[in-house]
Write an enzyme that holds these catalytic residues in place. Structure first.
Site, short mmCIF file in Angstrom:
data_model
loop_
_atom_site.label_atom_id
_atom_site.label_comp_id
_atom_site.label_asym_id
_atom_site.label_seq_id
_atom_site.Cartn_x
_atom_site.Cartn_y
_atom_site.Cartn_z
N TYR A 44 0.79 -1.23 0.00
CA TYR A 44 0.00 0.00 0.00
C TYR A 44 0.83 1.28 0.00
O TYR A 44 0.26 2.37 -0.08
CB TYR A 44 -0.95 0.01 1.20
CG TYR A 44 -1.91 -1.15 1.19
CD1 TYR A 44 -2.95 -1.20 0.27
CD2 TYR A 44 -1.78 -2.21 2.09
CE1 TYR A 44 -3.83 -2.27 0.24
CE2 TYR A 44 -2.66 -3.28 2.07
CZ TYR A 44 -3.68 -3.30 1.15
OH TYR A 44 -4.55 -4.36 1.12
N HIS A 68 -8.77 1.44 -5.74
CA HIS A 68 -7.98 0.55 -4.89
C HIS A 68 -6.52 0.93 -5.07
O HIS A 68 -6.06 1.11 -6.20
CB HIS A 68 -8.19 -0.92 -5.26
CG HIS A 68 -9.53 -1.42 -4.85
ND1 HIS A 68 -9.83 -1.74 -3.55
CD2 HIS A 68 -10.65 -1.63 -5.57
CE1 HIS A 68 -11.09 -2.12 -3.49
NE2 HIS A 68 -11.61 -2.05 -4.70
#
Length: 156
Positions: A24, A102
């Site tokens: 991430y 996302h």
């Protein structure tokens, strides 16, 4: 008064910057929210950024966006994207232009992440661009709703 877009972040996104940085990245949620606010402002929009680890609260935010006549929604429902028919139904019910985001490429990850219920309720879905996906989502949303970047007088 600027039109408002809601930027909704789901479970575990409050942990950005510390949770699985190889997946991430190192940016935190405040960085994401700042990027969204700055990008929205470029189009004369205001970004109302929210995060919740609870599905029902995310649905309440979607209903609130409808009640307040929000111009659009950018949503990263996190793990709920893959499991929540209720979030899908809320997005469909409010009929607000929506982009799903996302940070990681969900199609390059575990099989259970390859399906997204929220993507089916959105006019676009972005995956794998890191936090820049939020900027891209707002650009696309601005184009969809006809917002113009006043710095160059060109639609997004």
């Amino acid at each position: 008064m600027a039109k408002t877009i809601y930027v909704l972040n789901g479970p575990n996104l409050n942990m950005l910057g510390t949770r699985e940085p190889d997946t991430y990245g190192h940016a935190n949620l405040a960085d994401v929210e700042q990027l969204c606010a700055e990008t929205a402002k470029n189009f004369g929009l205001a970004a109302d950024c929210r995060q919740s680890n609870r599905e029902g609260e995310l649905i309440d935010f979607i209903h609130e966006a409808h009640a307040k006549n929000a111009a659009g929604i950018v949503i990263n429902a996190g793990g709920y994207s893959h499991t929540s028919i209720a979030l899908h139904d809320a997005l469909v019910a409010v009929k607000i232009p929506t982009v799903e985001v996302h940070i990681s490429n969900i199609h390059a990850r575990e099989d259970f992440r390859h399906h997204s219920f929220t993507a089916k309720a959105a006019f676009a879905s972005l995956s794998g661009f890191g936090i820049d996906g939020y900027r891209l989502a707002i650009n696309g949303l601005a184009a969809k709703i006809g917002a113009v970047d006043p710095s160059n007088k060109v639609k997004s």
